[in-house]
Design a protein around this motif. Structure first.
Motif, mmCIF file in Angstrom:
data_model
loop_
_atom_site.group_PDB
_atom_site.id
_atom_site.type_symbol
_atom_site.label_atom_id
_atom_site.label_comp_id
_atom_site.label_asym_id
_atom_site.label_seq_id
_atom_site.Cartn_x
_atom_site.Cartn_y
_atom_site.Cartn_z
ATOM 1 N N GLY A 21 -4.331 -49.056 -29.111
ATOM 2 C CA GLY A 21 -4.469 -47.643 -28.761
ATOM 3 C C GLY A 21 -3.486 -46.772 -29.520
ATOM 4 N N ARG A 22 -3.444 -45.522 -29.088
ATOM 5 C CA ARG A 22 -2.495 -44.572 -29.678
ATOM 6 C C ARG A 22 -1.252 -44.537 -28.821
ATOM 7 N NH1 ARG A 22 -7.126 -41.497 -28.789
ATOM 8 N NH2 ARG A 22 -8.462 -41.417 -30.623
ATOM 9 N N MET A 23 -0.140 -44.238 -29.450
ATOM 10 C CA MET A 23 1.095 -43.959 -28.698
ATOM 11 C C MET A 23 1.503 -42.540 -29.095
ATOM 12 S SD MET A 23 3.238 -45.395 -26.583
ATOM 13 C CE MET A 23 3.485 -47.146 -26.759
ATOM 14 N N ILE A 24 1.439 -41.643 -28.121
ATOM 15 C CA ILE A 24 1.752 -40.243 -28.414
ATOM 16 C C ILE A 24 3.222 -39.997 -28.105
ATOM 17 C CG2 ILE A 24 1.111 -37.839 -27.931
ATOM 18 C CD1 ILE A 24 -1.255 -39.477 -28.958
ATOM 19 N N HIS A 25 3.926 -39.441 -29.073
ATOM 20 C CA HIS A 25 5.365 -39.184 -28.908
ATOM 21 C C HIS A 25 5.609 -37.687 -28.730
ATOM 22 C CE1 HIS A 25 6.744 -43.231 -30.353
ATOM 23 N NE2 HIS A 25 5.512 -43.209 -30.827
ATOM 24 N N GLY A 26 6.580 -37.364 -27.891
ATOM 25 C CA GLY A 26 6.911 -35.950 -27.704
ATOM 26 C C GLY A 26 8.261 -35.783 -27.027
ATOM 27 N N HIS A 53 0.992 -44.869 -33.880
ATOM 28 C CA HIS A 53 1.915 -43.880 -33.306
ATOM 29 C C HIS A 53 1.608 -42.498 -33.865
ATOM 30 C CE1 HIS A 53 4.593 -46.867 -31.412
ATOM 31 N NE2 HIS A 53 4.019 -47.638 -32.320
ATOM 32 N N ILE A 54 1.563 -41.531 -32.969
ATOM 33 C CA ILE A 54 1.259 -40.153 -33.399
ATOM 34 C C ILE A 54 2.317 -39.205 -32.846
ATOM 35 C CG2 ILE A 54 -0.434 -38.276 -33.368
ATOM 36 C CD1 ILE A 54 -2.630 -40.265 -32.928
ATOM 37 N N TRP A 55 2.891 -38.425 -33.734
ATOM 38 C CA TRP A 55 3.721 -37.290 -33.329
ATOM 39 C C TRP A 55 2.858 -36.057 -33.632
ATOM 40 C CZ3 TRP A 55 5.655 -41.828 -35.025
ATOM 41 C CH2 TRP A 55 6.792 -42.333 -34.395
ATOM 42 N N PRO A 56 2.171 -35.522 -32.606
ATOM 43 C CA PRO A 56 1.229 -34.430 -32.891
ATOM 44 C C PRO A 56 1.938 -33.088 -33.075
ATOM 45 C CG PRO A 56 1.146 -35.028 -30.562
ATOM 46 C CD PRO A 56 2.217 -35.873 -31.177
ATOM 47 N N GLY A 57 1.305 -32.220 -33.805
ATOM 48 C CA GLY A 57 1.785 -30.839 -33.942
ATOM 49 C C GLY A 57 0.552 -29.975 -34.020
ATOM 50 N N PHE A 59 2.454 -36.436 -37.734
ATOM 51 C CA PHE A 59 3.099 -37.557 -38.404
ATOM 52 C C PHE A 59 2.574 -38.806 -37.712
ATOM 53 C CE2 PHE A 59 6.808 -40.411 -39.085
ATOM 54 C CZ PHE A 59 6.926 -40.291 -40.461
ATOM 55 N N ILE A 60 2.094 -39.784 -38.479
ATOM 56 C CA ILE A 60 1.584 -40.999 -37.844
ATOM 57 C C ILE A 60 2.267 -42.231 -38.437
ATOM 58 C CG2 ILE A 60 -0.688 -39.961 -37.383
ATOM 59 C CD1 ILE A 60 -1.803 -41.762 -39.624
ATOM 60 N N ASN A 84 9.902 -30.914 -35.067
ATOM 61 C CA ASN A 84 8.462 -31.136 -34.890
ATOM 62 C C ASN A 84 8.069 -32.558 -34.502
ATOM 63 O OD1 ASN A 84 7.356 -28.450 -35.745
ATOM 64 N ND2 ASN A 84 8.635 -28.957 -37.529
ATOM 65 N N PHE A 85 8.856 -33.526 -34.911
ATOM 66 C CA PHE A 85 8.500 -34.920 -34.631
ATOM 67 C C PHE A 85 9.698 -35.614 -33.967
ATOM 68 C CE2 PHE A 85 6.430 -33.906 -38.863
ATOM 69 C CZ PHE A 85 5.223 -33.496 -38.303
#
Ligand code: FAD
Length: 514
Positions: A86-91, A235-239, A244-245, A282-283
């Motif tokens: 799956g995805r891992m969303i970072h924030g 891994h996703i750092w969304p903006g 950034f993945i 941002n990330f």
């Protein structure tokens, strides 16, 4: 015996190499021409990519490789993949604390596989080299093609003419497959013969590669994990306008990609010392895994590359040429399907070729007493092969574009959805779809993502099916809101879903017995 048909494949990327394997197994005399040097040579830095990119290999790609019928190669490829469930969303929370949220791709535990693009390509090339009817020519660039005369011109960059320029050679072919990527030379030359519609679009986003090193140096001494972050996630750092993945690699590292609008790249290019601060804002958390100096160096050294989307049709000319893979349908990478679609092209194209070859062989087989001279036999066999090629390429072109356009659009929509805030209606519908897929699987309810990524259903059918589901869902939801009795019924059905499911299965079983 009739001479084998000569198939020339232009481009030894993942799609061209797989096509060459399929062709060789069907008895074609195969020649593969590749512009670059052999990527298995450790001295080679791949064109366009700094080292190599990691890709998500999913069902369509795996299925196409499986159909090449080489179990050892398939095992080797699967063994070199890292499963991503799956995805891992970072924030970052408003309190300043970092967080990560895992989102599984699939309720049934199906995974995407992370694989180094170069390593995958190398395994396909290794398999090709073992086949007696395949010749590989690296450092050979296609510069021209005449699809009526079945001739092509190739620049042999290993051999210089007396004037110091690369020597040009002329080759002939029965059928040419263009698998030479988004800026395809085969497509360019085919356009002079075929009335090909063509459109391309560059999006305003560029991409640049970074790397998270294995944890080895830092943590392995005490026997802990070789990965700095979870290896089984993308891994996703969304903006809003960028992201950034990070995709895991076998060696414990992560290949990371920064997607950023061209204007933002320009701002950072003017003062690269701002890159770590930009990442911090941002990330959040990335700087814990990549040192500031490495961030700046990667930003300065690695190219900032564009993303192109290509649609065209038809894909072929007569019986002599066809384009597949990125040459036919380059897409933005936000669905992780570009290479998977290209590999699926190979399976579908050769299925169609097989069908027409079989049908014509059945109707054209000369009776044993009509023995022909070798030359006559050759020309009859050539004519039959050309007829089969013409019919197959026409069918492939007429049917495949619908699915290629669909996945191209889906990839583009994902890009838009990632950038723009999603409407409440969209989010409501998505949550309901996931709920239905999770709790009512016996109705065959599936999310669009699982159909696109984990099935081999034509892309256009995946969209039709999920749109149909969406319409039912929205009507049912409207009904629920307006009818308390219906809502109570659904609540009861959900509360008693196990007995209901058994009831359903029993009813189906009784129906089938009748
Ligand atoms: P290419 O890989 O471009 O290969 C074409 C080959 O043809 C090259 O080797 C080239 O040197 C050669 N060539 C070009 N011109 C000539 C010529 N004139 N003569 C001879 N040879 C020539 N896809 C996925 O499925 N999953 C992913 O997760 C994914 N992630 C991606 C991430 C990024 C950042 C990008 C940019 C793409 C991603 N893709 C992904 C897409 C994937 O990389 C492409 O779809 C795939 O590489 C296409 O393969 P191909 O063989 O058709 O073309």
């Amino acid at each position: 015996m009739a001479r084998p048909q000569k198939m020339v494949i232009v481009g030894a990327g993942p799609v061209g190499s797989l096509a060459a394997l399929y062709a060789a197994q069907r008895g074609y005399q195969v020649e593969v021409y590749e512009l670059r040097p052999d990527l298995r040579d450790p001295r080679i830095v791949p064109l366009n990519f700094t080292k190599s990119i990691n890709l998500a290999l999913s069902e369509r790609g795996i299925n196409a490789i499986r159909h090449a019928g080489l179990p050892a190669m398939m095992q080797g490829i699967l063994g070199a993949c890292v499963p991503m469930r799956g995805r891992m969303i970072h924030g970052k929370k408003s309190s300043g604390a970092l967080y990560e949220v895992a989102q599984d791709y699939d309720l049934h535990g199906r995974c995407n596989l992370a694989m180094d693009r170069g390593a995958l390509n190398a395994r396909l090339l290794d398999a090709l080299e073992d086949l007696p009817n395949v010749e590989l020519f690296f450092n050979h660039k296609l510069t021209g093609a005449d699809f009526r005369k079945r001739k092509a011109w190739i620049e042999d960059r290993d051999r210089l003419s007396p004037s110091g320029r690369a020597r040009e050679i002329e080759i002939d072919f029965d059928i040419m497959i263009g698998a030479d990527g988004a800026h395809s030379a085969v497509r360019y030359h085919m356009m002079k013969f075929s009335r090909m519609d063509y459109q391309q679009e560059y999006i305003d986003t560029l991409w640049c590669e970074f790397r998270i090193e294995p944890a080895k140096a830092k943590a392995q001494a005490d026997g802990s994990d070789m990965w700095q972050i979870s290896p089984n996630h993308l891994h996703i750092w969304p903006g809003k306008d960028f992201m950034f993945i990070a995709i895991p690699s076998e060696d414990g590292s992560f290949t990371c990609t920064l997607f950023l609008p061209a204007g933002e790249f320009a701002v950072l290019e003017a003062d690269p010392s701002q890159v770590p601060t930009f990442f911090d804002v941002n990330f959040p958390g990335v700087r814990d895994h990549i040192a500031d100096a490495a961030l700046i160096e990667a930003f300065n050294t690695n190219p900032h590359l564009p993303l192109i989307s290509v649609k065209c049709k038809p894909y072929h000319f007569g019986s002599s040429g066809v384009i597949i893979g990125d040459a036919a349908h380059a897409m933005v990478p936000f669905y992780g399907q570009g290479m998977n679609t290209g590999m699926e092209d190979v399976r579908i194209l050769f299925d169609i070729l097989d069908k027409h070859r079989r049908q014509l062989a059945e109707t054209n087989n000369p009776a044993p007493e009509q023995e022909e001279e070798d030359d006559e036999e050759d020309s009859t066999a050539d004519a039959v092969a050309r007829q089969a090629h013409a019919q197959a390429l026409a069918e492939y072109s007429a049917t495949r574009w619908v699915d290629a356009y669909t996945i191209n659009d889906l990839a583009f929509q994902n890009y838009i959805e990632m950038r723009t805030s999603q409407s409440k209606l969209y989010r409501l519908r998505k949550s309901l779809e996931e709920f239905m897929s999770a709790h009512l699987p016996y109705f065959g309810w599936k999310t669009k993502y699982s159909l696109v990524v984990f099935s081999n259903e034509p892309y256009s059918e995946c969209v039709r099916r999920t749109e149909r589901q969406g319409r039912i869902l929205m009507r049912a939801f409207a009904g629920l809101v307006t009818s308390p009795i219906l809502a109570a019924g659904v609540y009861m059905a959900y509360s008693y879903r196990r007995p209901m499911r058994e009831l359903w299965y029993n009813a189906v079983a009784i129906w089938q017995m009748m």
